[in-house]
Write an enzyme that holds these catalytic residues in place. Structure first.
Site, PDB file in Angstrom:
ATOM      1  N   HIS A 123       1.791  -5.696   8.152  1.00  0.00           N
ATOM      2  CA  HIS A 123       2.226  -6.277   9.420  1.00  0.00           C
ATOM      3  C   HIS A 123       1.361  -5.743  10.547  1.00  0.00           C
ATOM      4  O   HIS A 123       0.942  -4.596  10.534  1.00  0.00           O
ATOM      5  CB  HIS A 123       3.695  -5.938   9.712  1.00  0.00           C
ATOM      6  CG  HIS A 123       4.640  -6.551   8.722  1.00  0.00           C
ATOM      7  ND1 HIS A 123       4.910  -7.893   8.697  1.00  0.00           N
ATOM      8  CD2 HIS A 123       5.349  -6.009   7.713  1.00  0.00           C
ATOM      9  CE1 HIS A 123       5.757  -8.149   7.723  1.00  0.00           C
ATOM     10  NE2 HIS A 123       6.043  -7.024   7.099  1.00  0.00           N
ATOM     11  N   GLU A 152      -7.317 -10.513  -3.339  1.00  0.00           N
ATOM     12  CA  GLU A 152      -6.946  -9.100  -3.440  1.00  0.00           C
ATOM     13  C   GLU A 152      -7.406  -8.518  -4.778  1.00  0.00           C
ATOM     14  O   GLU A 152      -7.929  -7.404  -4.835  1.00  0.00           O
ATOM     15  CB  GLU A 152      -5.426  -8.932  -3.305  1.00  0.00           C
ATOM     16  CG  GLU A 152      -4.874  -9.284  -1.943  1.00  0.00           C
ATOM     17  CD  GLU A 152      -5.154  -8.241  -0.874  1.00  0.00           C
ATOM     18  OE1 GLU A 152      -5.702  -7.163  -1.186  1.00  0.00           O
ATOM     19  OE2 GLU A 152      -4.837  -8.514   0.290  1.00  0.00           O
ATOM     20  N   ASP A 180      -7.445  -3.610   7.266  1.00  0.00           N
ATOM     21  CA  ASP A 180      -7.883  -4.945   7.675  1.00  0.00           C
ATOM     22  C   ASP A 180      -9.198  -4.885   8.443  1.00  0.00           C
ATOM     23  O   ASP A 180     -10.104  -5.688   8.215  1.00  0.00           O
ATOM     24  CB  ASP A 180      -6.796  -5.611   8.526  1.00  0.00           C
ATOM     25  CG  ASP A 180      -7.165  -7.040   8.901  1.00  0.00           C
ATOM     26  OD1 ASP A 180      -7.441  -7.830   7.977  1.00  0.00           O
ATOM     27  OD2 ASP A 180      -7.189  -7.357  10.099  1.00  0.00           O
ATOM     28  N   ASP A 201      -8.905  -5.978   1.210  1.00  0.00           N
ATOM     29  CA  ASP A 201      -8.026  -6.905   1.896  1.00  0.00           C
ATOM     30  C   ASP A 201      -8.499  -8.332   1.675  1.00  0.00           C
ATOM     31  O   ASP A 201      -9.659  -8.639   1.886  1.00  0.00           O
ATOM     32  CB  ASP A 201      -8.005  -6.590   3.397  1.00  0.00           C
ATOM     33  CG  ASP A 201      -6.867  -7.293   4.118  1.00  0.00           C
ATOM     34  OD1 ASP A 201      -5.806  -7.488   3.501  1.00  0.00           O
ATOM     35  OD2 ASP A 201      -7.037  -7.637   5.286  1.00  0.00           O
ATOM     36  N   GLY A 202      -7.601  -9.181   1.213  1.00  0.00           N
ATOM     37  CA  GLY A 202      -7.863 -10.614   1.179  1.00  0.00           C
ATOM     38  C   GLY A 202      -7.495 -11.137   2.552  1.00  0.00           C
ATOM     39  O   GLY A 202      -6.437 -10.799   3.075  1.00  0.00           O
ATOM     40  N   ASP A 258      -2.679  -4.564   0.699  1.00  0.00           N
ATOM     41  CA  ASP A 258      -1.457  -5.078   1.317  1.00  0.00           C
ATOM     42  C   ASP A 258      -0.807  -6.141   0.429  1.00  0.00           C
ATOM     43  O   ASP A 258       0.126  -6.805   0.828  1.00  0.00           O
ATOM     44  CB  ASP A 258      -1.706  -5.602   2.737  1.00  0.00           C
ATOM     45  CG  ASP A 258      -2.611  -6.813   2.794  1.00  0.00           C
ATOM     46  OD1 ASP A 258      -3.062  -7.284   1.734  1.00  0.00           O
ATOM     47  OD2 ASP A 258      -2.880  -7.290   3.902  1.00  0.00           O
TER      48      ASP A 258
END
Length: 157
Positions: A129, A52, A139, A9-10, A74
């Protein structure tokens, strides 16, 4: 062939500076023991897609033998680039896209292709989201990795 799940995850929260990435590898060894490896870095002056890409590359480059890899991201851009064969098109067009536009981050894309080559990789888009269970899991793991192993630097190129 061993199965490895990579969560990448970035993110801008939990990382040094204005951004960074976290990557977590989850796998079970031949003795049935579960393992977790974390990697991360914070970067200034970069974009989320670069983070990412770096997260995915870092996870893949950490693998020491061919594996079946499920890479969760994501970034729909990265997942689509592979699942819809954009990469193939870019290579055939000399790393151009659309109306002959330059592809950004070509060196990182080439590095990702090289890192992915020995493995059977499935790219899974994690709907990005709040409240989406897989996104929250991704995340959380990635941010923990970033918090534990943060190094502030710029990405060259």
């Amino acid at each position: 062939m061993s199965k490895v799940i990579i969560y990448s995850d970035g993110a801008s929260r939990g990382n040094p500076g204005p951004g960074g990435y976290g990557t977590v590898l989850l796998f079970t060894d031949s003795n049935g023991v579960e393992h977790r490896k974390e990697f991360s870095a914070g970067y200034k002056n970069t974009t989320n897609n670069r983070m990412e890409l770096m997260g995915a590359i870092t996870g893949l480059e950490a693998l020491t033998r061919p594996c079946e890899v499920e890479l969760h991201s994501d970034s729909k851009y990265i997942v689509d680039a592979f699942n819809q064969h954009w990469i193939d098109g870019w290579i055939k067009k000399g790393w151009k896209r659309g109306k002959n536009e330059e592809v950004k981050n070509v060196d990182l894309w080439k590095r990702l292709l090289k890192a992915a080559a020995p493995h059977k990789v499935t790219y899974v888009w994690v709907k990005g989201h709040a409240g989406e269970e897989l996104n929250e899991h991704c995340d959380t793991l990635a941010t923990e990795a970033a918090d534990h192993h943060a190094v502030l630097d710029d990405i060259e190129g």
